[in-house]
Motif scaffolding. Sequence first.
Motif, PDB file in Angstrom:
ATOM      1  N   PHE A   1       0.911  -1.149  -0.131  1.00 23.35           N
ATOM      2  CA  PHE A   1       0.127  -0.043   0.061  1.00 23.35           C
ATOM      3  C   PHE A   1       0.975   1.275  -0.066  1.00 23.35           C
ATOM      4  CE2 PHE A   1      -1.560  -3.003   3.338  1.00 23.35           C
ATOM      5  CZ  PHE A   1      -2.376  -3.615   2.540  1.00 23.35           C
TER       6      PHE A   1
ATOM      7  N   TRP B   1      -6.697   7.455   7.931  1.00 22.09           N
ATOM      8  CA  TRP B   1      -6.428   7.441   9.313  1.00 22.09           C
ATOM      9  C   TRP B   1      -5.177   6.870   9.654  1.00 22.09           C
ATOM     10  CZ3 TRP B   1      -7.981   3.380  13.409  1.00 22.09           C
ATOM     11  CH2 TRP B   1      -7.925   1.935  12.822  1.00 22.09           C
ATOM     12  N   ASP B   2      -4.582   6.007   8.733  1.00 24.08           N
ATOM     13  CA  ASP B   2      -2.986   5.612   9.150  1.00 24.08           C
ATOM     14  C   ASP B   2      -2.062   6.742   9.366  1.00 24.08           C
ATOM     15  OD1 ASP B   2      -4.500   3.772   7.173  1.00 24.08           O
ATOM     16  OD2 ASP B   2      -2.483   2.517   7.609  1.00 24.08           O
TER      17      ASP B   2
ATOM     18  N   LYS C   1      -1.176  -0.119  -9.178  1.00 29.35           N
ATOM     19  CA  LYS C   1      -1.129  -1.079  -7.995  1.00 29.35           C
ATOM     20  C   LYS C   1      -2.508  -1.282  -7.308  1.00 29.35           C
ATOM     21  CE  LYS C   1       3.254  -1.709  -6.174  1.00 29.35           C
ATOM     22  NZ  LYS C   1       3.995  -2.375  -5.333  1.00 29.35           N
TER      23      LYS C   1
ATOM     24  N   GLY D   1     -11.951   1.723   9.440  1.00 29.83           N
ATOM     25  CA  GLY D   1     -10.714   1.336   9.420  1.00 29.83           C
ATOM     26  C   GLY D   1     -10.557   0.045  10.161  1.00 29.83           C
TER      27      GLY D   1
ATOM     28  N   ASP E   1     -12.532  -2.491   9.118  1.00 37.25           N
ATOM     29  CA  ASP E   1     -12.968  -3.494   8.109  1.00 37.25           C
ATOM     30  C   ASP E   1     -14.074  -4.350   8.684  1.00 37.25           C
ATOM     31  OD1 ASP E   1     -10.862  -1.871   7.135  1.00 37.25           O
ATOM     32  OD2 ASP E   1     -10.078  -3.622   5.861  1.00 37.25           O
TER      33      ASP E   1
ATOM     34  N   TYR F   1      -9.468 -10.531   9.425  1.00 40.78           N
ATOM     35  CA  TYR F   1      -8.556  -9.562   9.485  1.00 40.78           C
ATOM     36  C   TYR F   1      -8.630  -8.882  10.588  1.00 40.78           C
ATOM     37  CZ  TYR F   1      -6.210  -6.010   6.082  1.00 40.78           C
ATOM     38  OH  TYR F   1      -5.173  -4.994   5.548  1.00 40.78           O
ATOM     39  N   TRP F   2      -9.765  -8.285  11.195  1.00 46.75           N
ATOM     40  CA  TRP F   2      -9.769  -7.709  12.531  1.00 46.75           C
ATOM     41  C   TRP F   2     -10.605  -8.459  13.284  1.00 46.75           C
ATOM     42  CZ3 TRP F   2      -7.396  -2.876  13.722  1.00 46.75           C
ATOM     43  CH2 TRP F   2      -6.698  -2.119  12.557  1.00 46.75           C
TER      44      TRP F   2
HETATM   45  C1  6A9 Z   1      -6.795  -3.091  -1.682  1.00 50.31           C
HETATM   46  C2  6A9 Z   1      -5.017  -4.177  -3.153  1.00 50.31           C
HETATM   47  C3  6A9 Z   1      -2.080  -4.714  -4.482  1.00 50.31           C
HETATM   48  C4  6A9 Z   1      -6.428  -2.184   5.807  1.00 50.31           C
HETATM   49  O1  6A9 Z   1      -3.264   0.633   6.130  1.00 50.31           O
HETATM   50  C5  6A9 Z   1      -4.068   0.575   5.225  1.00 50.31           C
HETATM   51  C6  6A9 Z   1      -5.443  -0.066   5.388  1.00 50.31           C
HETATM   52  C7  6A9 Z   1      -5.878   0.516   6.470  1.00 50.31           C
HETATM   53  O2  6A9 Z   1      -6.398   1.730   6.760  1.00 50.31           O
HETATM   54  C8  6A9 Z   1      -7.230  -0.235   7.163  1.00 50.31           C
HETATM   55  O3  6A9 Z   1      -7.337   0.151   8.488  1.00 50.31           O
HETATM   56  N1  6A9 Z   1      -5.306  -1.128   5.253  1.00 50.31           N
HETATM   57  C9  6A9 Z   1      -7.053  -1.651   7.316  1.00 50.31           C
HETATM   58  O4  6A9 Z   1      -7.965  -2.512   7.720  1.00 50.31           O
HETATM   59  C10 6A9 Z   1      -5.038  -1.997   3.979  1.00 50.31           C
HETATM   60  C11 6A9 Z   1      -5.919  -1.808   2.922  1.00 50.31           C
HETATM   61  C12 6A9 Z   1      -5.518  -1.804   1.550  1.00 50.31           C
HETATM   62  C13 6A9 Z   1      -6.496  -1.990   0.542  1.00 50.31           C
HETATM   63  C14 6A9 Z   1      -5.988  -2.092  -0.887  1.00 50.31           C
HETATM   64  C15 6A9 Z   1      -6.036  -3.216  -2.809  1.00 50.31           C
HETATM   65  C16 6A9 Z   1      -3.985  -3.963  -3.890  1.00 50.31           C
HETATM   66  O5  6A9 Z   1      -3.425  -5.163  -3.885  1.00 50.31           O
END
Ligand code: 6A9
Length: 785
Positions: A376, A382-383, A429, A519, A521, A697-698
């Motif tokens: 990412f 929020w990150d 990406k 955040g 999910d 995930y969470w």
């Molecule tokens: C999807 C995939 C190459 C999920 O850290 C970023 C976020 C947080 O804000 C969130 O709280 N992450 C957490 O539950 C990652 C989210 C990534 C989504 C991208 C596309 C790309 O594949």
Amino acid sequence: FYALYMRSALARRVVTLHPSPRVLNVSSSSPAVSPEKFWGSHRPHVYFGMKTRSPRSVVTGLMWMRQFADVDGNLRHTCEQGDRLQGYGWLMHDGVSFGVQEIHDRDFTLTTEFVKRLGGDHGGDWTWRITAKQHSSAVTAPVISLMCYAATDVQGSLQAHVEEKNHLSSVTGTSEELGNFKITFGKPTAGEGAAGKYAKYNYLTTRSPGLDKLTDIAKNSLSHKFIFSPPKGEKRSYFALDSHKVATHHNQQQDPKIESDFVVHQVTVQTPFQMEVLFESGSFRDRPNQLTGSVLTDELERRKVAFDEKFEGTFGLQAKKFTSSQIKFAKAALSNMLGGMGYFYGQSVVQSVYNEHPLLYPESPLFTAVPSRSFFPRGFLWDEGFHQLLLSKWDAPLSLEVIAHWLDLINIEGWIPREQILDDEARSKVPSEFIVQHNENANPPTLFLVLQKLLEQLETDPDRLSSHLPVLRRLYPRLKTWFEWFNTTQAGPVANSYRWRGRDKDTNLFLNPKTLTSGLDDYPRASHPSSEERHVDLYCWMALASGIMANVARILGEPHKVYKNTHLTLSNNELLNELHWSESLRVFSDYGNHTQAVSLQQEKVHVPPGQPRHQFPVTRLVRSVRRAPKLQYVNALGYVSLFPFLLHILTPDSPKLEHILRDIQDPERIWTPYGLRSLSRTDPLYMKRNTEHDAPYWRGPIWININYLAVRALHHYGNIEGPYQEKASAIYQELRTNLIQNVYKQYLETGYIWEQYSDSTGRGQGSHPFTGWSALTVLIMAEKY
Ligand code: 6A9
């Protein structure tokens, strides 16, 4: 007609920026105003590369490949988990003037260092030093090709200067913001001061249709017809860039859009070796010497010493008796967050209910840290609040600048797009269905956490406070609108309650429809999303935000009563209990249309008549609901139920703290030897998949951002008088130790800091490196809250 007109006016609002003057004017990142930060490693998605903080910057970067490997196609460029490197990241980086990175490939390590030197009007010079060493386990010293490149992005031009046959020794160029410049590729040596080594040279000069295509262009131009024949070794053919191959390829296409230059210098050498790349700015006329060789070594040494001193001064980890290996880890965590900062420029794709199709948001810059350089490498709202909690300790003005960038993205409605996917490289990406950002969707306003810290710092020092007033004044109207936006668009069904909008709608396809906006999910919420719902985490975010708004307003001499009142109302623990305390489970909880009696079941897929059966899966998982939902508390126990504690909304004498501390300490519920798990083991959705393809995930794993808030809260309640003070202190010590030990251990074992950690084994999981909020471990070590 009027209705149509209104509709299109409303449709425009989503892409209309907030009318107040921007916090940062357009020249704030320019070499004239901010020369020391003009160049930087602001391309977090490549293993090594630099650009300037300007739109359509000229970029530089590194690709490499190991020759004579049993597998080909091992060209490395953008950070990819699929490359399966044994670890990479910045070990030292001051965020401004230098950095040291190590990249551990299969049987060799590359050390990539850069140092900048100011001078002239365009951000000055810099030098890279790339050192390659084989691992002690390597059977033979590997032969490696380094490919150092420069590329323009629509504006500017590059000229390659070819010495001898295939040896490109330098590139000269010019661009709007850099003026004239020269990039020189030094010859590889066995080390500083040593004689040259046998090396083969190749190069590529071509045009590119966009920075996201550079890897493909390089790959497609590789040819195997060149011979590597060291004086005392066997002759072997190796892969090398071949301008000729690309030229013929392109002539067939004649794509008029191809307007950017792309020049690559390839050098192929056996390890160990070192080489330098020197960037010199044309307007820097009186440089005392060249930043290479021993001059560079001395400069690097000086900055390393300064970095170490500043690190100890800021975090005091030596004073706390951490081992030198633990301190090295903490430096790497901080450095990779600093070194992973990106400067992005472009447009989000956004959608409101009034647009038939998504619209392009206005072009804007965003200077931000990123959660993960591989998976990412872009901004997440929020990150960022968590990132800046760490970075504001290191460099408070830097954090203010980042906050300003984010708030300059706010639209007239008070909305900030949650995920910032701004340019072609970022877009390449992300699967297309995730690109569009919806303007009903929030994301926790964690930037208020940082503002709170910055204000606390400023208020201890009247001079610094007064010098920051102008920035605060420009931020203020934006903060106001942002707060208002939350307070109105995310309002809940009963007075003083709040509800996240944008939950998944397709209820029968998910075990529990997700709430990406929160955040968290897939953290369990009401099983049947409805407007009757209220969310306790959002309630707490609003309690926090209203308090900070009141502070900012007070400091600026603006009316602050309204905020103060909201804050007092939401901080009233009786109201909180009334809206969110579930007496049956003794937890704070969401409320909504809910049933626990749900599960995923196999269902036969109906094949439409006349369609070939093989194009359809035989079965799919759908949700079956065994008991009808009704309005009630959701009764999940996990991170969401901890929010009144996490954000210090509970008064120190609240009896609810007793329940919370008990749940936190209970290994059957939230406690693990590695940190607090996201969802209690006793919860029916604990470690349950949400769909066939959607792993939990969470719903169990340990996340460091929330654990940071938890140790911070334990520290808070452990330091104010109350019936739970001692208990909080004791848990504080234990949780802190567990978190530090595990994140550190995983780093030693795997080479990475991870997105989350297994609650059963402590193992790192998910995206890596993830020196986003997991790097908050540094603050936990330093006990800076
Ligand atoms: C999807 C995939 C190459 C999920 O850290 C970023 C976020 C947080 O804000 C969130 O709280 N992450 C957490 O539950 C990652 C989210 C990534 C989504 C991208 C596309 C790309 O594949």
